[in-house]
Design a protein around this motif. Sequence first.
Motif, PDB file in Angstrom:
ATOM      1  N   GLU A   1      51.708  38.298  46.605  1.00 21.20           N
ATOM      2  CA  GLU A   1      51.819  37.480  47.810  1.00 21.20           C
ATOM      3  C   GLU A   1      50.752  36.384  47.826  1.00 21.20           C
ATOM      4  O   GLU A   1      51.033  35.227  48.151  1.00 21.20           O
ATOM      5  N   LEU A   2      49.521  36.755  47.460  1.00 22.78           N
ATOM      6  CA  LEU A   2      48.423  35.790  47.503  1.00 22.78           C
ATOM      7  C   LEU A   2      48.593  34.677  46.483  1.00 22.78           C
ATOM      8  O   LEU A   2      48.035  33.590  46.642  1.00 22.78           O
ATOM      9  N   ALA A   3      49.372  34.939  45.433  1.00 18.78           N
ATOM     10  CA  ALA A   3      49.584  33.925  44.398  1.00 18.78           C
ATOM     11  C   ALA A   3      50.380  32.725  44.913  1.00 18.78           C
ATOM     12  O   ALA A   3      50.457  31.698  44.229  1.00 18.78           O
ATOM     13  N   ALA A   4      50.944  32.820  46.100  1.00 18.69           N
ATOM     14  CA  ALA A   4      51.645  31.677  46.687  1.00 18.69           C
ATOM     15  C   ALA A   4      50.686  30.555  47.049  1.00 18.69           C
ATOM     16  O   ALA A   4      51.111  29.403  47.218  1.00 18.69           O
ATOM     17  N   ALA A   5      49.396  30.875  47.175  1.00 20.52           N
ATOM     18  CA  ALA A   5      48.392  29.857  47.513  1.00 20.52           C
ATOM     19  C   ALA A   5      47.203  29.994  46.570  1.00 20.52           C
ATOM     20  O   ALA A   5      46.102  30.378  46.984  1.00 20.52           O
ATOM     21  N   PRO A   6      47.375  29.703  45.275  1.00 24.64           N
ATOM     22  CA  PRO A   6      46.325  29.973  44.285  1.00 24.64           C
ATOM     23  C   PRO A   6      45.035  29.198  44.513  1.00 24.64           C
ATOM     24  O   PRO A   6      43.949  29.729  44.254  1.00 24.64           O
ATOM     25  N   ASP A   7      45.131  27.970  44.983  1.00 23.27           N
ATOM     26  CA  ASP A   7      43.906  27.192  45.195  1.00 23.27           C
ATOM     27  C   ASP A   7      43.045  27.796  46.289  1.00 23.27           C
ATOM     28  O   ASP A   7      41.817  27.712  46.251  1.00 23.27           O
ATOM     29  N   GLU A   8      43.675  28.444  47.244  1.00 22.27           N
ATOM     30  CA  GLU A   8      42.956  29.049  48.367  1.00 22.27           C
ATOM     31  C   GLU A   8      42.451  30.445  48.026  1.00 22.27           C
ATOM     32  O   GLU A   8      41.303  30.788  48.305  1.00 22.27           O
ATOM     33  N   THR A   9      43.324  31.270  47.408  1.00 25.53           N
ATOM     34  CA  THR A   9      43.005  32.681  47.186  1.00 25.53           C
ATOM     35  C   THR A   9      42.412  32.967  45.815  1.00 25.53           C
ATOM     36  O   THR A   9      41.829  34.029  45.604  1.00 25.53           O
ATOM     37  N   GLY A  10      42.609  32.066  44.863  1.00 27.19           N
ATOM     38  CA  GLY A  10      42.147  32.293  43.498  1.00 27.19           C
ATOM     39  C   GLY A  10      43.084  33.143  42.667  1.00 27.19           C
ATOM     40  O   GLY A  10      42.768  33.470  41.516  1.00 27.19           O
ATOM     41  N   VAL A  11      44.251  33.504  43.209  1.00 27.98           N
ATOM     42  CA  VAL A  11      45.186  34.390  42.508  1.00 27.98           C
ATOM     43  C   VAL A  11      46.346  33.575  41.942  1.00 27.98           C
ATOM     44  O   VAL A  11      47.010  32.835  42.672  1.00 27.98           O
ATOM     45  N   ARG A  12      46.592  33.731  40.631  1.00 28.11           N
ATOM     46  CA  ARG A  12      47.732  33.093  39.959  1.00 28.11           C
ATOM     47  C   ARG A  12      48.512  34.161  39.204  1.00 28.11           C
ATOM     48  O   ARG A  12      47.937  35.160  38.764  1.00 28.11           O
ATOM     49  N   LEU A  13      49.797  33.958  39.042  1.00 31.02           N
ATOM     50  CA  LEU A  13      50.625  34.819  38.206  1.00 31.02           C
ATOM     51  C   LEU A  13      50.769  34.142  36.849  1.00 31.02           C
ATOM     52  O   LEU A  13      51.315  33.040  36.757  1.00 31.02           O
ATOM     53  N   VAL A  14      50.280  34.813  35.810  1.00 32.94           N
ATOM     54  CA  VAL A  14      50.171  34.204  34.489  1.00 32.94           C
ATOM     55  C   VAL A  14      50.794  35.136  33.448  1.00 32.94           C
ATOM     56  O   VAL A  14      50.518  36.339  33.456  1.00 32.94           O
ATOM     57  N   PRO A  15      51.615  34.620  32.537  1.00 33.31           N
ATOM     58  CA  PRO A  15      52.185  35.463  31.486  1.00 33.31           C
ATOM     59  C   PRO A  15      51.182  35.709  30.363  1.00 33.31           C
ATOM     60  O   PRO A  15      50.254  34.920  30.150  1.00 33.31           O
ATOM     61  N   GLY A  16      51.391  36.810  29.638  1.00 33.98           N
ATOM     62  CA  GLY A  16      50.524  37.114  28.509  1.00 33.98           C
ATOM     63  C   GLY A  16      50.991  38.355  27.782  1.00 33.98           C
ATOM     64  O   GLY A  16      52.055  38.917  28.092  1.00 33.98           O
ATOM     65  N   VAL A  17      50.188  38.791  26.821  1.00 32.41           N
ATOM     66  CA  VAL A  17      50.552  39.930  25.970  1.00 32.41           C
ATOM     67  C   VAL A  17      49.418  40.941  25.944  1.00 32.41           C
ATOM     68  O   VAL A  17      48.249  40.588  25.721  1.00 32.41           O
ATOM     69  N   HIS A  18      49.780  42.204  26.197  1.00 31.19           N
ATOM     70  CA  HIS A  18      48.871  43.321  25.977  1.00 31.19           C
ATOM     71  C   HIS A  18      49.146  43.860  24.574  1.00 31.19           C
ATOM     72  O   HIS A  18      50.139  44.556  24.337  1.00 31.19           O
ATOM     73  N   GLY A  19      48.278  43.526  23.636  1.00 28.89           N
ATOM     74  CA  GLY A  19      48.482  43.953  22.268  1.00 28.89           C
ATOM     75  C   GLY A  19      48.402  45.459  22.120  1.00 28.89           C
ATOM     76  O   GLY A  19      47.547  46.114  22.717  1.00 28.89           O
ATOM     77  N   GLY A  20      49.308  46.018  21.310  1.00 30.24           N
ATOM     78  CA  GLY A  20      49.276  47.442  21.001  1.00 30.24           C
ATOM     79  C   GLY A  20      49.825  48.349  22.074  1.00 30.24           C
ATOM     80  O   GLY A  20      49.840  49.577  21.897  1.00 30.24           O
ATOM     81  N   GLU A  21      50.284  47.810  23.200  1.00 28.57           N
ATOM     82  CA  GLU A  21      50.786  48.659  24.286  1.00 28.57           C
ATOM     83  C   GLU A  21      52.303  48.843  24.189  1.00 28.57           C
ATOM     84  O   GLU A  21      53.029  47.967  23.705  1.00 28.57           O
ATOM     85  N   ARG A  22      52.782  49.991  24.666  1.00 26.93           N
ATOM     86  CA  ARG A  22      54.196  50.286  24.789  1.00 26.93           C
ATOM     87  C   ARG A  22      54.438  50.952  26.142  1.00 26.93           C
ATOM     88  O   ARG A  22      53.612  51.747  26.607  1.00 26.93           O
TER      89      ARG A  22
END
Length: 310
Positions: A74-95
């Motif tokens: 929810e907070l990611a709707a206002a990243p400049d204000e809250t500091g929260v962003r939704l970002v893609p990435g990879v967790h290596g070695g995880e299943r």
Amino acid sequence: MSGVTDVIVVGGGVSGLTTAVVLAEHGHRVRLWSRDAPSATTSAVAGALWWPYRIEPEARVGDWSLQSLRMYEELAAAPDETGVRLVPGVHGGERLAALGSWARSLRNVSEVGQGLRVTLPLIDMPVHLGWLQRRLAAAGGVTERRTVRGFDEAAAEAPVVVNCTGLGARGLVPDPGMRPVRGQLVVVENPGIDEWYTLADPASSATTYFFPQPGGLLLGGTAETDDWRTEPDLRTAGEIVARCARVRPEIAGARITGHRVGLRPARDGGVRIEAEERPGGGLLVHNYGHGGAGVTVAWGCARAAAQLVG
């Protein structure tokens, strides 16, 4: 505030601030006491990718983590204000099969050759801590810089005290099961990387990760148990850069702009969320021992502690 206080929260990191916010927004008159400014706490150093990392007990961590995940989404709707962003990435070695039941609630997750690809909250902690302070003030809470040498000080001014002191609980409770897990990071100018990456080696204190934050690319890291050093080790910094550059070669030439060290507040037996009656009356509620996942469980643990306050 009129001078009447219902609850004093001791500790100004992400756990203390979030707990104070939850309590204040539920109508309690709250004061938060912190030895350091939030920007000078361990929380401010965190790379702050949402993920249940180095935290127990497993039976409760999943629920706390997912409560926090939904809040950060929810907070990611206002990243400049809250500091929260939704970002893609990879967790290596995880299943997925190797993770707890909480992983079934993840969105935008898929297994790829080198691990799990998933979109997660990535939090710019200096911005987020400032936002939490403002949210607490808006709810009527008061933040005070104060060094606490014993919970009796707070109990003399409020009927309920909430202990969110992290490593400080080692001496204040006292809880000898509290121990530091040292984490070192390197900050470099971002050479154009817009996704995060992690790879943990269970047999080593060394980890490999990079997180694109607005202030630069954060490279890590270490997980050195019982290591109290707070100064950066330049040899370790070089090893961190080299490990990250093996994943993304362009990191090797990135200019270093800073170094960070934080001591994760780990606890033998895992997180402690528990209430106890004070000998002279009043209630002491504990919320500490979050290890390497204080940000990940902040909202879930805050709500659990608030339920004990009543």
